[in-house]
Design an enzyme around this catalytic site. Structure first.
Site, PDB file in Angstrom:
ATOM      1  N   PHE A 272       0.861  -1.186   0.000  1.00 53.93           N
ATOM      2  CA  PHE A 272       0.000   0.000   0.000  1.00 53.93           C
ATOM      3  C   PHE A 272       0.897   1.236   0.000  1.00 53.93           C
ATOM      4  O   PHE A 272       1.759   1.374   0.866  1.00 53.93           O
ATOM      5  CB  PHE A 272      -0.937   0.035   1.215  1.00 53.93           C
ATOM      6  CG  PHE A 272      -1.909   1.184   1.133  1.00 53.93           C
ATOM      7  CD1 PHE A 272      -3.062   1.077   0.364  1.00 53.93           C
ATOM      8  CD2 PHE A 272      -1.642   2.392   1.758  1.00 53.93           C
ATOM      9  CE1 PHE A 272      -3.943   2.158   0.235  1.00 53.93           C
ATOM     10  CE2 PHE A 272      -2.517   3.469   1.638  1.00 53.93           C
ATOM     11  CZ  PHE A 272      -3.671   3.348   0.877  1.00 53.93           C
TER      12      PHE A 272
ATOM     13  N   ASP B   1       9.233   2.360   1.745  1.00 54.72           N
ATOM     14  CA  ASP B   1       8.084   3.135   2.201  1.00 54.72           C
ATOM     15  C   ASP B   1       7.916   2.838   3.698  1.00 54.72           C
ATOM     16  O   ASP B   1       7.443   1.765   4.087  1.00 54.72           O
ATOM     17  CB  ASP B   1       6.837   2.717   1.408  1.00 54.72           C
ATOM     18  CG  ASP B   1       5.571   3.443   1.872  1.00 54.72           C
ATOM     19  OD1 ASP B   1       5.574   4.000   2.989  1.00 54.72           O
ATOM     20  OD2 ASP B   1       4.577   3.416   1.128  1.00 54.72           O
TER      21      ASP B   1
ATOM     22  N   LYS C 252       2.614  10.091   8.425  1.00 47.59           N
ATOM     23  CA  LYS C 252       1.866   9.650   9.610  1.00 47.59           C
ATOM     24  C   LYS C 252       2.336  10.286  10.916  1.00 47.59           C
ATOM     25  O   LYS C 252       1.950  11.393  11.225  1.00 47.59           O
ATOM     26  CB  LYS C 252       1.889   8.127   9.670  1.00 47.59           C
ATOM     27  CG  LYS C 252       0.986   7.516   8.569  1.00 47.59           C
ATOM     28  CD  LYS C 252       0.644   6.082   8.859  1.00 47.59           C
ATOM     29  CE  LYS C 252      -0.159   5.412   7.763  1.00 47.59           C
ATOM     30  NZ  LYS C 252      -1.581   5.684   7.836  1.00 47.59           N
TER      31      LYS C 252
HETATM   32  C1  LIG Z   1       2.837   2.208   3.868  1.00 43.58           C
HETATM   33  C2  LIG Z   1       1.979   3.378   3.522  1.00 43.58           C
HETATM   34  N1  LIG Z   1       2.356   4.198   2.535  1.00 43.58           N
HETATM   35  C3  LIG Z   1       1.622   5.273   2.197  1.00 43.58           C
HETATM   36  C4  LIG Z   1       0.452   5.569   2.838  1.00 43.58           C
HETATM   37  C5  LIG Z   1      -0.351   6.772   2.435  1.00 43.58           C
HETATM   38  O1  LIG Z   1      -0.211   7.773   3.377  1.00 43.58           O
HETATM   39  P1  LIG Z   1      -1.241   9.025   3.402  1.00 43.58           P
HETATM   40  O2  LIG Z   1      -2.565   8.494   3.778  1.00 43.58           O
HETATM   41  O3  LIG Z   1      -0.641   9.962   4.398  1.00 43.58           O
HETATM   42  O4  LIG Z   1      -1.225   9.597   2.015  1.00 43.58           O
HETATM   43  C6  LIG Z   1       0.008   4.742   3.885  1.00 43.58           C
HETATM   44  C7  LIG Z   1      -1.268   5.022   4.588  1.00 43.58           C
HETATM   45  O5  LIG Z   1      -1.830   4.195   5.225  1.00 43.58           O
HETATM   46  C8  LIG Z   1       0.799   3.622   4.233  1.00 43.58           C
HETATM   47  O6  LIG Z   1       0.415   2.793   5.208  1.00 43.58           O
END
Ligand SMILES: Cc1ncc(COP(=O)(O)O)c(C=O)c1O
Length: 351
Positions: A91, A176, A205
């Site tokens: 994700f 990520d 986050k």
């Molecule tokens: C691993 C990961 N990357 C990216 C994101 C996206 O982040 P945002 O909701 O701040 O755009 C999330 C959100 O849950 C995530 O868990």
């Protein structure tokens, strides 16, 4: 959702926001912004990175990583290099590029045509990565622990093997850590567990203790491919968010939160093993530090609802994996309360 790593309204974060708000809330990036420089310096000091690009969310940080990977690779490696390999069950966000990078069809539905230039391979399968690489590949992007995909941990040696293949084929390695960074796994960054450094790493986050922020951490050689004006963000690294970020990061480092995360994570997991033994419909428990998953042989949604009735907020991913992301300041007593509530819900769920 892994934002409130410090709990709610941590006094250091509150104070820094109050003080900064009285001085300067926003000023454009035409100016040097002191708290932004402080936060970037701290992030570089405690990571592999030489430079940091600030933005406002995880998706935006990943978007920057994808753009920079393409730009660097086209300039430095070969003009046809643009393809990015990501993992099934990953994700990476909800913008068009990051949802395309996300290796889960359910997030793609209704948004075709997706961005070209992405390939998906199973997580923890180094052979599949090798097979997917061709003359167009420029980067491999991976969460060191998959969060949304069901708390999937890397098999020992997997991240190292990814690093080696990226070095061999002149590909960039992007981690990520939007969900697992900032202490969530018991180390400031999850990559530290395996001793494998990426070329680019994304954060968001919990980085500013609840104030919206995102960051892309980069090695200098790669960062140099972004020239002034190539990529930007109006609010990215603004004084208020950066000041909150400095306070949050300082609190994590100075208040024993990493140690508490490791200790409480081990305790939580050992309690979950006992739950696994008692209830045959628990398939597996897994995780690192305070990102924990409990995979069930039954649907997880109803369990989440019952837990909510007991005033405990958990989440369910992939339909059957309960995910637990407590703050890093969680206590043994709070964990006991969660485990007791979970056992009560399990006992009454009629399976
Ligand atoms: C691993 C990961 N990357 C990216 C994101 C996206 O982040 P945002 O909701 O701040 O755009 C999330 C959100 O849950 C995530 O868990």
């Amino acid at each position: 959702m892994a934002v409130c790593n410090l709990g709610h309204c941590h006094p250091k974060v509150v104070k820094s926001i109050q003080e900064q708000a009285e001085k300067l809330i926003h000023v454009s990036n035409f100016y040097y912004i002191e708290p932004q420089i402080q936060l970037a310096s701290l992030l570089c000091k405690y990571s592999f990175a030489d430079e940091v690009f600030f933005c406002n969310s995880g998706a935006e940080a990943n978007e920057g990583a994808l753009k920079l990977a393409r730009k660097y690779s086209k300039e430095k490696i070969g003009k046809d290099r643009y393809e990015i390999i990501t993992m099934e069950r990953s994700f990476h966000g909800r913008t068009l590029a990051t949802l395309t990078a996300t290796g889960q069809e359910k997030f793609h539905k209704g948004y075709d045509p997706l961005m070209p230039g992405f390939k998906y391979v199973p997580f923890n399968d180094i052979g599949a990565v090798k097979q997917a690489i061709d003359s167009k590949t420029c980067a491999v992007m991976v969460e060191p622990i998959q969060g949304e995909g069901g708390v999937n941990c890397p098999t020992p040696g997997y991240l190292k093997a990814l690093r080696e293949i990226c070095d061999e084929k002149k590909l960039l390695l992007i981690f990520d850590e939007v969900q697992v960074g900032m202490g969530r796994t018991g180390k400031l960054f999850a990559y530290e567990h395996e001793g494998v450094e990426p070329d680019l790493l994304t954060l968001a986050k919990s980085l500013a203790g609840g104030v919206p922020i995102g960051a892309l951490l980069i090695k200098k050689e790669v960062a140099d491919s972004f020239k002034p004006g190539d990529h930007a963000s109006t609010f990215g690294g603004n004084p208020l968010a950066s000041a909150a970020g400095v306070a949050a990061l300082t609190a994590i480092l100075e208040e024993g939160m990493l140690e508490n995360c490791q200790k409480m994570g081990d305790y939580f997991l050992s309690e979950f093993w006992k739950v696994e033994e008692k209830f045959p419909f628990v398939k597996e428990v897994r995780g690192k530090g305070l990102i924990l998953g409990m995979e069930l042989k039954i649907e997880g949604g109803p369990i989440v609802k019952e837990m909510l009735k007991k005033k405990i907020l958990i989440n369910c991913t992939m339909g059957n994996v309960l995910r637990f992301l407590p703050p890093l300041i969680v206590t043994k007593e709070e964990i006991d309360r969660v485990v007791k509530a979970l056992e009560e819900v399990f006992s009454n769920c009629g399976v």
